[in-house]
Scaffold this motif. Structure first.
Motif, PDB file in Angstrom:
ATOM      1  N   LYS A  33       0.859  -1.179   0.000  1.00 22.39           N
ATOM      2  CA  LYS A  33       0.000   0.000   0.000  1.00 22.39           C
ATOM      3  C   LYS A  33       0.892   1.225   0.000  1.00 22.39           C
ATOM      4  N   GLU A  34       0.324   2.372  -0.358  1.00 20.41           N
ATOM      5  CA  GLU A  34       1.101   3.603  -0.399  1.00 20.41           C
ATOM      6  C   GLU A  34       1.547   3.993   1.009  1.00 20.41           C
ATOM      7  N   GLY A  35       2.807   4.410   1.116  1.00 26.58           N
ATOM      8  CA  GLY A  35       3.339   4.806   2.415  1.00 26.58           C
ATOM      9  C   GLY A  35       4.839   4.606   2.460  1.00 26.58           C
ATOM     10  N   SER A  36       5.388   4.607   3.649  1.00 21.79           N
ATOM     11  CA  SER A  36       6.821   4.401   3.813  1.00 21.79           C
ATOM     12  C   SER A  36       7.079   3.619   5.096  1.00 21.79           C
ATOM     13  N   THR A  37       8.213   2.933   5.106  1.00 19.30           N
ATOM     14  CA  THR A  37       8.617   2.187   6.294  1.00 19.30           C
ATOM     15  C   THR A  37      10.112   1.966   6.264  1.00 19.30           C
ATOM     16  N   LYS A  38      10.700   1.867   7.420  1.00 19.68           N
ATOM     17  CA  LYS A  38      12.097   1.483   7.523  1.00 19.68           C
ATOM     18  C   LYS A  38      12.206  -0.034   7.659  1.00 19.68           C
ATOM     19  N   PHE A  39      13.338  -0.551   7.242  1.00 15.55           N
ATOM     20  CA  PHE A  39      13.620  -1.964   7.503  1.00 15.55           C
ATOM     21  C   PHE A  39      15.116  -2.142   7.697  1.00 15.55           C
ATOM     22  N   THR A  40      15.476  -3.225   8.370  1.00 13.60           N
ATOM     23  CA  THR A  40      16.873  -3.506   8.687  1.00 13.60           C
ATOM     24  C   THR A  40      17.241  -4.896   8.196  1.00 13.60           C
ATOM     25  N   ILE A  41      18.346  -4.975   7.480  1.00 12.03           N
ATOM     26  CA  ILE A  41      18.908  -6.258   7.067  1.00 12.03           C
ATOM     27  C   ILE A  41      20.143  -6.506   7.918  1.00 12.03           C
ATOM     28  N   SER A  42      20.161  -7.640   8.603  1.00 12.47           N
ATOM     29  CA  SER A  42      21.252  -7.992   9.506  1.00 12.47           C
ATOM     30  C   SER A  42      22.097  -9.093   8.905  1.00 12.47           C
ATOM     31  N   ALA A  43      23.412  -8.919   8.947  1.00 11.09           N
ATOM     32  CA  ALA A  43      24.365  -9.931   8.466  1.00 11.09           C
ATOM     33  C   ALA A  43      25.154 -10.449   9.665  1.00 11.09           C
ATOM     34  N   ARG A  44      25.154 -11.765   9.833  1.00 14.49           N
ATOM     35  CA  ARG A  44      25.856 -12.371  10.946  1.00 14.49           C
ATOM     36  C   ARG A  44      26.697 -13.549  10.449  1.00 14.49           C
ATOM     37  N   SER A  45      27.950 -13.576  10.903  1.00 15.81           N
ATOM     38  CA  SER A  45      28.884 -14.619  10.480  1.00 15.81           C
ATOM     39  C   SER A  45      29.929 -14.813  11.570  1.00 15.81           C
ATOM     40  N   PRO A  46      30.388 -16.056  11.795  1.00 13.32           N
ATOM     41  CA  PRO A  46      31.453 -16.277  12.783  1.00 13.32           C
ATOM     42  C   PRO A  46      32.830 -15.854  12.288  1.00 13.32           C
ATOM     43  N   ILE A  47      32.987 -15.677  10.960  1.00 10.43           N
ATOM     44  CA  ILE A  47      34.328 -15.391  10.425  1.00 10.43           C
ATOM     45  C   ILE A  47      34.366 -14.177   9.500  1.00 10.43           C
ATOM     46  N   ALA A  48      33.220 -13.627   9.127  1.00  7.62           N
ATOM     47  CA  ALA A  48      33.177 -12.473   8.219  1.00  7.62           C
ATOM     48  C   ALA A  48      32.611 -11.264   8.955  1.00  7.62           C
ATOM     49  N   ASP A  49      32.521 -10.138   8.245  1.00  6.23           N
ATOM     50  CA  ASP A  49      32.011  -8.905   8.856  1.00  6.23           C
ATOM     51  C   ASP A  49      30.533  -9.043   9.213  1.00  6.23           C
ATOM     52  N   ASN A  50      30.180  -8.475  10.361  1.00  2.00           N
ATOM     53  CA  ASN A  50      28.792  -8.415  10.796  1.00  2.00           C
ATOM     54  C   ASN A  50      28.314  -6.970  10.750  1.00  2.00           C
ATOM     55  N   PHE A  51      27.077  -6.763  10.300  1.00  2.00           N
ATOM     56  CA  PHE A  51      26.562  -5.402  10.226  1.00  2.00           C
ATOM     57  C   PHE A  51      25.040  -5.418  10.203  1.00  2.00           C
ATOM     58  N   ASP A  52      24.471  -4.251  10.522  1.00  2.00           N
ATOM     59  CA  ASP A  52      23.044  -3.987  10.339  1.00  2.00           C
ATOM     60  C   ASP A  52      22.924  -2.849   9.331  1.00  2.00           C
ATOM     61  N   ALA A  53      22.183  -3.081   8.259  1.00  2.00           N
ATOM     62  CA  ALA A  53      21.970  -2.066   7.224  1.00  2.00           C
ATOM     63  C   ALA A  53      20.524  -1.592   7.307  1.00  2.00           C
TER      64      ALA A  53
END
Length: 223
Positions: free
Chosen positions: A179-199
């Motif tokens: 539907k028309e509008g806006s929203t934020k969302f977060t993509i989380s990356a988790r790894s024991p050996i690579a970079d972790n981040f929240d976008a």
């Protein structure tokens, strides 16, 4: 007054008049309103990209997030953009900025997948790199799921990935407006050996349910 002095005065007056008429012309291209441009995958994905340009400006940006066995198509709103190629910078995209806000979007299609297969190819998409055996796992949290929904898929760079160790792949998220509008969302990356981040991204859905994405923040997470 001597004739030479009169001639010199006339030439000087002519130059002043000509200069006065030329100055507005010369600087007319440096004024006027700027228009915003949004980018699939965020502005930072395109090297040299700016948030706004003046109408008629010749814009050149570069796209180097290129996966193997994948075809890429670029559009300014609904008009295809001609692609060049630079060995160091990847695809070269050049276009003229229109006199309105615009959206540069990317379509990516795995060239190893049959046309009849259902894949995420168009519209608002995000892609992230990972690999088997410890690469990042990705989760998504949408603040208002009544505005936005998504699908995700994994695309391997090598069709024989099951026979290999540490095979690279892309995780691709495709977004659809509800539907028309806006929203934020977060993509989380988790790894024991690579970079972790929240976008963190902002998704905006118009009255035709088209989706545009803006990257707001990337937070590094300590392992």
């Amino acid at each position: 007054m001597p004739r030479k002095a009169i001639s010199a005065c006339l030439r000087a007056a002519f130059c002043l008049i000509l200069t006065a008429e030329l100055i507005p012309f010369l600087f007319s291209g440096c004024s006027g309103p700027k228009y915003n441009i949004t980018y699939d995958l965020g502005q930072g994905t395109f090297d040299g990209a700016k948030a706004a340009y003046r109408a008629g400006a010749q814009v050149t940006v570069y796209f180097d997030r290129i996966a193997t066995d994948t075809d890429y198509y670029f559009y300014l709103d609904d008009a295809p953009i001609e692609r060049g190629w630079d060995e160091k910078k990847g695809f070269v995209l050049t276009f003229t900025m229109p006199d309105h806000d615009a959206h540069l979007r990317v379509e990516a299609r795995n060239s190893m997948i049959n046309d009849n297969d259902t894949v995420i190819t168009a519209g608002a998409t995000l892609s992230f790199e990972s690999f088997d055996g410890g690469g990042p796992e990705f989760d998504i949290e949408i603040e208002d799921p009544s505005v936005l929904e998504y699908r995700s898929e994994r695309r391997y760079a090598d069709r024989n990935h099951e026979m290999m160790t540490g095979s690279a792949y892309q995780v691709i998220f495709g977004f659809t407006g509800r539907k028309e509008g806006s929203t934020k969302f977060t993509i989380s990356a988790r790894s024991p050996i690579a970079d972790n981040f929240d976008a963190v991204y902002l998704a905006e859905v118009d009255d035709a349910l088209n989706v545009s994405l803006t990257e707001l923040e990337i937070r590094d997470i300590e392992n």
